[in-house]
Design a protein around this motif. Structure first.
Motif: not given
Length: 407
Positions: A124-125, A130-132, A149-155, A170-172
């Protein structure tokens, strides 16, 4: 293997060693005309924690003004990167690849901890990485809120358990991995190194270098140094540090000595320490985390015993300056010896000084130069990101009480 007896220096007194370290750190004379990249390449990476340390260090060594340093940052001649031990340092461009390699283990360790304790899965990370990358470009920095906000549910939120561990989402974790891989870089929003508001841009920076490469840099900046000193800086285990130092050509100064120096520096070191020690003071005002201290993180080596026993300014009763791992204030250096403490009083726009030596014209001039630099170009001389005029008020009051000028 040790140095040839014909080139090994005689037993060294602390003053000569300190003078040598000051010399190697470009703190025995101004190197006017040197660029920020040249200073950092010669004297070592500058620790950055959202404070004034990089600016103060570059001003002390080469008279560099804030605008010159900021221009070097904007031009990617130097940059703040996660490096040794995963900590942020300001590096010259020639060392970007090595710095990232030196810090690569830290975000991996953070991800492993999140897998064990927070139920995070590597997959998932990696998908979040990839999304970032898909929302960043190489020109316009994007702040973390906009990325989220741009990657949405990926975080994903990591809930109360994550907040307790200092990782609320999970963003950091993904940002840390991408930085360590040279895929993104963090850009200060106003171009300054003494704050901690950032955006991110895409990058394509190679990551390469091994433990021996780091050892070669380290012993050029900090030698003579012990394996313990090198382990502190690098974060390596004992076996890795020992092998890396040997591959870098670092050998004992003499039989039984823990201090190591490279063959490349041996002759220069011997010549310097066998000559008459410098007799004229050369004062520089530095941050407490300047490389003259932090490369070794062995504070007593820079102190006379009487100064080590001084009370810690603004500290609890019984705490002494020499009993700390790091200076709790900024420091004044003369020929490698810490000869005073200082802080900047924003309300009065002045440096508050506690000298350990008589206040002479040379020291007054050094204080005046640095005071003008801080007042006119920095506005403050924070030690770290959370430092503030209010938080340092007790230290300033304690320093002022010991100041021969009352300021």
């Amino acid at each position: 293997m040790q140095l040839d007896p014909s080139t090994a220096p005689p037993a060294l007194d602390p003053a000569r060693l300190r003078a040598w370290w000051s010399h190697r750190q470009w703190l025995d004379r101004p190197h006017t005309g040197a660029t920020a990249a040249e200073v950092l390449a010669a004297t070592g990476w500058a620790r950055s924690v959202g404070g004034a340390a990089p600016y103060l260090g570059l001003f002390a060594r080469a008279g560099l003004h804030r605008a010159e340093v900021d221009a070097a940052v904007a031009g990617l001649e130097v940059h703040e990167l996660p490096s040794a031990r995963g900590c942020t340092y300001v590096l010259p461009a020639a060392d970007f690849a090595l710095g990232l390699a030196a810090g690569a283990a830290a975000p991996e360790a953070e991800l492993s901890a999140a897998e064990r304790h927070l139920g995070v899965e590597r997959d998932e990370v990696e998908k979040l990485c990839l999304a970032i990358e898909s929302v960043l470009d190489t020109a316009d920095p994007v702040d973390p809120t906009t990325i989220r906000e741009a990657v949405g549910d990926a975080v994903r939120s990591l809930g109360e358990a994550g907040r307790k561990r200092g990782v609320s989402t999970t963003l950091p974790l993904a940002l840390g991995l991408l930085q360590s891989r040279g895929r993104i870089r963090r850009v200060p929003v106003n171009g300054r190194l003494d704050q901690q508001r950032y955006g991110y841009v895409a990058w394509d920076q190679p990551v390469r270098g091994d433990a021996a490469d780091l050892a070669r840099r380290y012993f050029a900046w900090a030698g003579p140094a012990t394996l313990r000193h090198f382990r502190w800086f690098s974060g390596f285990g004992a076996a890795t540090a020992r092998t890396a130092a040997a591959e870098a050509g670092a050998v004992p100064l003499a039989d039984g000595s823990e201090l190591l120096v490279t063959h490349e520096l041996a002759a220069e070191f011997a010549e310097f320490t066998e000559s008459e020690p410098p007799t004229e003071p050369h004062y520089t005002l530095l941050a407490g985390i300047d490389g003259i201290h932090l490369l070794h993180r062995d504070l007593p080596r820079l102190l006379d015993p009487a100064d080590a026993a001084r009370p810690l300014p603004g500290g609890r009763a019984g705490r002494t300056f020499g009993g700390e791992a790091d200076p709790q204030t900024h420091v004044v250096l003369d020929r490698g010896r810490i000869v005073g403490l200082w802080e900047y009083d924003v309300e009065r726009s002045e440096i508050v000084l506690q000298p350990f030596v008589p206040l002479d014209d040379a020291l007054r001039d050094a204080v005046a130069r640095t005071e003008a630099f801080v007042r006119d170009e920095l506005g403050d001389a924070r030690g770290f990101s959370l430092d503030s005029p209010k938080s340092r008020a007790p230290k300033i009051a304690a320093l002022r009480a010991c100041s021969p000028t009352g300021r």
